[in-house]
Design a protein around this motif. Structure first.
Motif: not given
Length: 123
Positions: A59, A35, A69, A48, A80
């Motif tokens: 992270y 993400w 996650i 993450s 997430l």
């Protein structure tokens, strides 16, 4: 190939949200899923990542202890979970996939992007 992100919304500080990223069109078992987020006027920031092959996760410091996650390989979906949200978490969140094992993702190395989902945290 499609990454479909969803789950964003408008919440208050200290609330929680769970983002989902449904992947389709190919097998992602050898991809790192992650993400990113992008706030207005700022560069896209890596948040993450996780690997399907093991339990490895990454992270960025600003979300450690608040975001988690995870993934469900049966439905090719990555999540997430965002807890204790802060106004500075406000951004468009993008899911991403990169072939390989390196958990730290750079935007230029991402193979596939999702369309983004807006997260707004009010104070």
């Amino acid at each position: 190939v499609q990454l479909q992100a969803s789950g964003g919304g408008l919440v208050q500080a200290r609330d929680s949200l769970r983002l989902s990223c449904a992947a389709s069109g190919r097998t992602f078992s050898r991809y790192v899923m992650g993400w990113f987020r992008q706030a207005p006027g700022k560069e896209r920031e890596f948040v993450s990542a996780m690997s399907w092959s093991g339990s490895s996760t990454y992270y960025t410091n600003s979300v450690k202890g608040r975001f988690t996650i995870s993934g469900d390989s049966a439905v090719n979906t990555v999540y997430l979970q965002m807890n204790s949200l802060k106004p500075e978490d406000t951004a468009v969140y993008y899911c991403a996939a990169r072939f390989g094992a390196t958990l730290y993702l750079l935007p230029k190395e991402v193979d596939y992007w999702g369309q983004g989902t807006q997260v707004t945290v009010s104070s």
